[in-house]
Design a protein around this motif. Structure first.
Motif, PDB file in Angstrom:
ATOM      1  N   PRO A 146       0.807  -1.224   0.000  1.00 51.43           N
ATOM      2  CA  PRO A 146       0.000   0.000   0.000  1.00 51.43           C
ATOM      3  C   PRO A 146       0.842   1.276   0.000  1.00 51.43           C
ATOM      4  O   PRO A 146       0.417   2.298  -0.556  1.00 51.43           O
ATOM      5  CB  PRO A 146      -0.812  -0.126   1.298  1.00 51.43           C
ATOM      6  CG  PRO A 146      -0.891  -1.594   1.550  1.00 51.43           C
ATOM      7  CD  PRO A 146       0.408  -2.157   1.073  1.00 51.43           C
ATOM      8  N   GLU A 147       2.035   1.235   0.611  1.00 48.59           N
ATOM      9  CA  GLU A 147       2.890   2.421   0.632  1.00 48.59           C
ATOM     10  C   GLU A 147       3.697   2.577  -0.646  1.00 48.59           C
ATOM     11  O   GLU A 147       4.462   3.542  -0.790  1.00 48.59           O
ATOM     12  CB  GLU A 147       3.835   2.376   1.835  1.00 48.59           C
ATOM     13  CG  GLU A 147       4.851   1.256   1.802  1.00 48.59           C
ATOM     14  CD  GLU A 147       4.341  -0.062   2.364  1.00 48.59           C
ATOM     15  OE1 GLU A 147       5.175  -0.950   2.633  1.00 48.59           O
ATOM     16  OE2 GLU A 147       3.106  -0.204   2.548  1.00 48.59           O
ATOM     17  N   GLY A 148       3.535   1.655  -1.587  1.00 41.26           N
ATOM     18  CA  GLY A 148       4.231   1.741  -2.865  1.00 41.26           C
ATOM     19  C   GLY A 148       5.400   0.784  -2.971  1.00 41.26           C
ATOM     20  O   GLY A 148       5.951   0.338  -1.957  1.00 41.26           O
ATOM     21  N   GLN A 149       5.764   0.451  -4.198  1.00 36.95           N
ATOM     22  CA  GLN A 149       6.879  -0.470  -4.437  1.00 36.95           C
ATOM     23  C   GLN A 149       8.210   0.256  -4.281  1.00 36.95           C
ATOM     24  O   GLN A 149       8.403   1.354  -4.805  1.00 36.95           O
ATOM     25  CB  GLN A 149       6.767  -1.084  -5.833  1.00 36.95           C
ATOM     26  CG  GLN A 149       5.594  -2.032  -5.984  1.00 36.95           C
ATOM     27  CD  GLN A 149       5.492  -2.624  -7.378  1.00 36.95           C
ATOM     28  OE1 GLN A 149       5.510  -1.891  -8.361  1.00 36.95           O
ATOM     29  NE2 GLN A 149       5.384  -3.938  -7.469  1.00 36.95           N
ATOM     30  N   LYS A 150       9.141  -0.382  -3.588  1.00 35.71           N
ATOM     31  CA  LYS A 150      10.471   0.187  -3.394  1.00 35.71           C
ATOM     32  C   LYS A 150      11.387  -0.103  -4.574  1.00 35.71           C
ATOM     33  O   LYS A 150      12.396   0.570  -4.761  1.00 35.71           O
ATOM     34  CB  LYS A 150      11.086  -0.357  -2.104  1.00 35.71           C
ATOM     35  CG  LYS A 150      10.324   0.026  -0.851  1.00 35.71           C
ATOM     36  CD  LYS A 150      10.962  -0.589   0.393  1.00 35.71           C
ATOM     37  CE  LYS A 150      10.163  -0.234   1.644  1.00 35.71           C
ATOM     38  NZ  LYS A 150      10.746  -0.874   2.862  1.00 35.71           N
ATOM     39  N   HIS A 151      11.057  -1.124  -5.338  1.00 34.63           N
ATOM     40  CA  HIS A 151      11.819  -1.468  -6.522  1.00 34.63           C
ATOM     41  C   HIS A 151      10.934  -2.301  -7.438  1.00 34.63           C
ATOM     42  O   HIS A 151       9.816  -2.675  -7.060  1.00 34.63           O
ATOM     43  CB  HIS A 151      13.111  -2.229  -6.159  1.00 34.63           C
ATOM     44  CG  HIS A 151      12.872  -3.401  -5.259  1.00 34.63           C
ATOM     45  ND1 HIS A 151      12.940  -3.308  -3.894  1.00 34.63           N
ATOM     46  CD2 HIS A 151      12.559  -4.688  -5.521  1.00 34.63           C
ATOM     47  CE1 HIS A 151      12.679  -4.484  -3.344  1.00 34.63           C
ATOM     48  NE2 HIS A 151      12.439  -5.331  -4.320  1.00 34.63           N
ATOM     49  N   LEU A 152      11.406  -2.603  -8.625  1.00 39.22           N
ATOM     50  CA  LEU A 152      10.621  -3.319  -9.622  1.00 39.22           C
ATOM     51  C   LEU A 152      10.163  -4.681  -9.087  1.00 39.22           C
ATOM     52  O   LEU A 152      10.946  -5.425  -8.509  1.00 39.22           O
ATOM     53  CB  LEU A 152      11.448  -3.510 -10.899  1.00 39.22           C
ATOM     54  CG  LEU A 152      10.734  -4.143 -12.091  1.00 39.22           C
ATOM     55  CD1 LEU A 152       9.607  -3.235 -12.571  1.00 39.22           C
ATOM     56  CD2 LEU A 152      11.724  -4.425 -13.219  1.00 39.22           C
ATOM     57  N   LYS A 153       8.893  -4.959  -9.267  1.00 39.28           N
ATOM     58  CA  LYS A 153       8.276  -6.231  -8.884  1.00 39.28           C
ATOM     59  C   LYS A 153       8.289  -6.469  -7.373  1.00 39.28           C
ATOM     60  O   LYS A 153       8.171  -7.602  -6.918  1.00 39.28           O
ATOM     61  CB  LYS A 153       8.929  -7.414  -9.611  1.00 39.28           C
ATOM     62  CG  LYS A 153       8.767  -7.381 -11.123  1.00 39.28           C
ATOM     63  CD  LYS A 153       9.349  -8.625 -11.769  1.00 39.28           C
ATOM     64  CE  LYS A 153       9.192  -8.589 -13.282  1.00 39.28           C
ATOM     65  NZ  LYS A 153       9.774  -9.790 -13.930  1.00 39.28           N
ATOM     66  N   HIS A 154       8.454  -5.399  -6.607  1.00 40.73           N
ATOM     67  CA  HIS A 154       8.353  -5.517  -5.151  1.00 40.73           C
ATOM     68  C   HIS A 154       6.890  -5.759  -4.777  1.00 40.73           C
ATOM     69  O   HIS A 154       6.016  -4.953  -5.085  1.00 40.73           O
ATOM     70  CB  HIS A 154       8.877  -4.237  -4.496  1.00 40.73           C
ATOM     71  CG  HIS A 154       8.692  -4.196  -3.008  1.00 40.73           C
ATOM     72  ND1 HIS A 154       8.483  -3.017  -2.321  1.00 40.73           N
ATOM     73  CD2 HIS A 154       8.671  -5.178  -2.067  1.00 40.73           C
ATOM     74  CE1 HIS A 154       8.357  -3.265  -1.039  1.00 40.73           C
ATOM     75  NE2 HIS A 154       8.462  -4.571  -0.855  1.00 40.73           N
ATOM     76  N   MET A 155       6.613  -6.887  -4.113  1.00 39.99           N
ATOM     77  CA  MET A 155       5.259  -7.250  -3.721  1.00 39.99           C
ATOM     78  C   MET A 155       5.223  -7.587  -2.233  1.00 39.99           C
ATOM     79  O   MET A 155       6.273  -7.777  -1.612  1.00 39.99           O
ATOM     80  CB  MET A 155       4.779  -8.459  -4.543  1.00 39.99           C
ATOM     81  CG  MET A 155       4.873  -8.285  -6.048  1.00 39.99           C
ATOM     82  SD  MET A 155       3.764  -7.023  -6.725  1.00 39.99           S
ATOM     83  CE  MET A 155       2.183  -7.872  -6.605  1.00 39.99           C
ATOM     84  N   ASN A 183      15.947  -6.380  -1.528  1.00 35.80           N
ATOM     85  CA  ASN A 183      15.639  -6.094  -2.930  1.00 35.80           C
ATOM     86  C   ASN A 183      15.056  -7.308  -3.660  1.00 35.80           C
ATOM     87  O   ASN A 183      15.131  -7.394  -4.885  1.00 35.80           O
ATOM     88  CB  ASN A 183      16.870  -5.578  -3.680  1.00 35.80           C
ATOM     89  CG  ASN A 183      17.340  -4.239  -3.152  1.00 35.80           C
ATOM     90  OD1 ASN A 183      16.535  -3.415  -2.714  1.00 35.80           O
ATOM     91  ND2 ASN A 183      18.652  -4.015  -3.176  1.00 35.80           N
ATOM     92  N   ALA A 184      14.479  -8.239  -2.888  1.00 36.42           N
ATOM     93  CA  ALA A 184      13.845  -9.388  -3.534  1.00 36.42           C
ATOM     94  C   ALA A 184      12.633  -8.929  -4.333  1.00 36.42           C
ATOM     95  O   ALA A 184      12.034  -7.888  -4.043  1.00 36.42           O
ATOM     96  CB  ALA A 184      13.438 -10.415  -2.501  1.00 36.42           C
ATOM     97  N   HIS A 185      12.280  -9.713  -5.323  1.00 36.03           N
ATOM     98  CA  HIS A 185      11.133  -9.353  -6.152  1.00 36.03           C
ATOM     99  C   HIS A 185      10.223 -10.563  -6.305  1.00 36.03           C
ATOM    100  O   HIS A 185      10.592 -11.686  -5.977  1.00 36.03           O
ATOM    101  CB  HIS A 185      11.594  -8.863  -7.525  1.00 36.03           C
ATOM    102  CG  HIS A 185      12.262  -9.916  -8.357  1.00 36.03           C
ATOM    103  ND1 HIS A 185      13.563 -10.297  -8.167  1.00 36.03           N
ATOM    104  CD2 HIS A 185      11.799 -10.674  -9.376  1.00 36.03           C
ATOM    105  CE1 HIS A 185      13.881 -11.235  -9.040  1.00 36.03           C
ATOM    106  NE2 HIS A 185      12.833 -11.482  -9.779  1.00 36.03           N
ATOM    107  N   ALA A 186       9.034 -10.292  -6.793  1.00 36.42           N
ATOM    108  CA  ALA A 186       8.055 -11.338  -7.090  1.00 36.42           C
ATOM    109  C   ALA A 186       7.755 -12.189  -5.863  1.00 36.42           C
ATOM    110  O   ALA A 186       7.753 -13.417  -5.927  1.00 36.42           O
ATOM    111  CB  ALA A 186       8.522 -12.202  -8.259  1.00 36.42           C
ATOM    112  N   GLN A 187       7.473 -11.542  -4.747  1.00 36.54           N
ATOM    113  CA  GLN A 187       7.020 -12.272  -3.564  1.00 36.54           C
ATOM    114  C   GLN A 187       5.615 -12.804  -3.864  1.00 36.54           C
ATOM    115  O   GLN A 187       4.688 -12.037  -4.112  1.00 36.54           O
ATOM    116  CB  GLN A 187       7.008 -11.354  -2.337  1.00 36.54           C
ATOM    117  CG  GLN A 187       8.383 -10.864  -1.914  1.00 36.54           C
ATOM    118  CD  GLN A 187       8.798  -9.565  -2.581  1.00 36.54           C
ATOM    119  OE1 GLN A 187       8.293  -9.222  -3.652  1.00 36.54           O
ATOM    120  NE2 GLN A 187       9.716  -8.832  -1.967  1.00 36.54           N
ATOM    121  N   GLU A 188       5.459 -14.116  -3.851  1.00 34.18           N
ATOM    122  CA  GLU A 188       4.217 -14.728  -4.315  1.00 34.18           C
ATOM    123  C   GLU A 188       4.075 -16.121  -3.721  1.00 34.18           C
ATOM    124  O   GLU A 188       4.874 -16.541  -2.883  1.00 34.18           O
ATOM    125  CB  GLU A 188       4.206 -14.789  -5.857  1.00 34.18           C
ATOM    126  CG  GLU A 188       5.362 -15.559  -6.452  1.00 34.18           C
ATOM    127  CD  GLU A 188       5.523 -15.344  -7.949  1.00 34.18           C
ATOM    128  OE1 GLU A 188       5.039 -14.314  -8.460  1.00 34.18           O
ATOM    129  OE2 GLU A 188       6.146 -16.208  -8.604  1.00 34.18           O
TER     130      GLU A 188
END
Length: 524
Positions: A146-155, A183-188
């Motif tokens: 909700p506060e926005g993505q810190k980096h690309l594909k941040h979930m 800086n991990a991405h695509a948390q899913e």
């Protein structure tokens, strides 16, 4: 010590989710643009699996019209509670990526399953259900923070209550965790469990490729805060290098056996022939233990191995599926799939008993429609496919034969056609949307035997007028265009039969007497 060999379900069967009901185990996987959707498997020992059906086997459940390649059905989760099975999943609708989450239910895992219960205001992908001790049902999924993505594909992973009476999410959305890795991405792929008084959140991080991984966090409260394991990621193969026999391990689910062992299922790929993954992402099994209330995967090694010790369960083997389908049944075998929801009466097993009849459709397999195609997954690095076809191309736009398919822009077609009045058997390679005729030979016949043999990435194509008199059409053709590494996307290679009028109207048809798929020796 008895052992088993990974993967437990070879070929394009990604994103496994598992549950146990007494001494029976059930597992589902993703299917993307293929119909029927979400195959469901049954096992008694976690190693030997047989398919018992598809969860989404009716057009009313699954409308895949115009679904692009590698969109459609993503990451199902399978759960059982109070005598009811729940399968919840994401339908990625379009190329733009609009997502719709829904669940279906059944009392018998073999079906029938209900029509979808579509969930409103359920952003993200990879939903899961958790049934708490007090009867509360929770939905977990991923979304942009909700506060926005810190980096690309941040979930982040979020949680919300599910009202089973209203069949809708209710109440507030709670942010749980945005992963373990900087800086991990695509948390899913969140799966929530309660074990020994702790709530455990197991997720995937790092994307679905080489950097894929499994991480875990825990809390004494379902709402958090969640503490990340200092040992994260608890499972990955990215540190083993790109030449390791099993890569991109991730997207996990866990199960406890009736003998109190813990096991994890996850996806992974087996690259071959220069690091290409024609088989797509497959289902693997790995043991799990607990130390100081944290999970440890394959203690002492920490990786998924090709050969592992068998679970402490009595082995129950199922009868092997025959390599040859003679099309004697009025119903298609569970190994067969269509591209998108089948529309129109373009196929039949009863019009000519003992044959699969495919009628020519205007839809072509080079576009994102529903062609007259029925196929099955490639499950071996070395394999042989043979079929007997009766077909006479009457007009220049009539064609029928075998397709080796990654998507509409990457494929091989061994097809019988009429070209400027001459009947021709030819091999067409399509890559990056452009076509090349590798070989074409004039041939007059109404019955044709077609054969493909693969030895790693070397594919050879044969034709004949009988099943014991094959001639070479093309040999040692590189098959790397059938890999996700070249074609992109999330699916594995398919092999099947098709008939097309290539955009024109036609009453032509092709009859297939039988189709045989067999793995050859020296398979990995």
């Amino acid at each position: 010590m008895k052992t088993f060999r990974n993967p437990i379900i070879p070929g394009f069967y990604p994103d496994p989710s598992i549950c146990r009901v007494e001494d029976d185990y059930y597992l589902v996987t993703s299917t993307f643009e293929y119909f029927p959707g979400v195959p469901i498997f049954h096992s008694k020992d976690l190693v030997n699996w047989k398919q018992i059906g598809h969860v989404l086997d009716r057009p009313s459940q699954l409308n895949l019209d115009n679904t692009p390649p590698s969109k459609g059905i993503y990451a199902p989760t399978l759960r059982h509670h109070d005598g009811i099975f729940y399968m919840i999943t994401t339908f990625v609708v379009s190329q733009e990526g609009r997502r719709k989450n829904f669940y279906v239910t059944a009392t018998d895992p073999a079906g029938p399953w209900s029509d979808p219960n579509w969930l409103e205001d359920a952003p993200g992908i990879d939903p899961s259900l958790f049934f708490d001790d007090d009867g509360t049902v929770y939905y977990t999924g991923n979304r942009q923070p909700p506060e926005g993505q810190k980096h690309l594909k941040h979930m982040e992973i979020y949680l919300q209550k599910l009202d089973l009476e209203e069949k809708q999410l209710i109440g507030e959305k709670y942010s749980l965790w945005d992963g373990a890795l900087k800086n991990a991405h695509a948390q899913e792929a969140p799966h929530l469990f309660k074990i020994n008084g702790w709530y455990y959140l197991i997720i995937a991080e790092g994307g679905t490729g080489f950097t894929h991984s499994v991480t875990v966090a825990r809390s004494k409260s379902v709402l958090g805060p969640y503490e990340s394991a200092k040992t994260n990621p608890i499972l990955t193969h990215r540190h083993l290098g790109r030449d390791y026999p099993i890569v991109n391990i991730g997207h996990a689910d866990i199960v406890q056996t009736q003998n109190n062992e813990w096991w994890m299922v996850c996806l992974g790929s087996r690259p071959y022939g220069g690091g290409y993954r024609n088989l797509g992402r497959e289902t693997f099994l790995v043991p799990m233990a607990w130390e100081h209330d944290w999970p440890v995967i394959n203690p002492g090694k920490g990786i998924v191995e090709e050969v592992m010790n068998f679970p402490n369960l009595e082995e129950v083997k199922w009868a092997s599926a025959p390599s040859r389908d003679d099309f004697d049944s009025p119903n298609l075998g569970l190994q067969w799939n269509f591209l998108r929801t089948p529309r129109g009466d373009f196929w039949s097993l009863t019009e000519r008993p003992g044959y699969l009849r495919l009628r020519a459709k205007e839809d072509v397999i080079t576009e994102q429609h529903n062609p007259s195609f029925i196929g099955r997954r490639q499950q071996h690095t070395n394999f042989s496919v043979t079929t007997a076809m009766e077909f006479k191309p009457v007009q220049d736009f009539d064609s029928a034969g075998i397709v080796l398919l990654q998507n509409n822009d990457f494929q091989f077609r061994m097809e019988y056609v009429r070209d400027q009045g001459e009947h021709v058997i030819r091999l067409v390679k399509r890559a990056y949307g452009k076509e090349e005729i590798i070989e074409a030979i004039e041939l007059e016949t109404e019955q044709l035997f077609l054969k493909v043999e693969a030895s790693g990435q070397d594919y050879s194509f044969y034709y004949g007028l009988s099943n014991d008199s094959f001639k070479t059409l093309a040999s040692d053709v590189s098959g790397i265009i059938l890999s996700t590494d070249v074609a992109g996307g999330f699916v594995g290679a398919y092999i099947g039969m098709y008939c097309s009028s290539n955009g024109q109207q036609s009453n032509n048809k092709a009859d297939f007497d039988w189709f045989e798929y067999a793995g050859l020796s020296k398979n990995i």
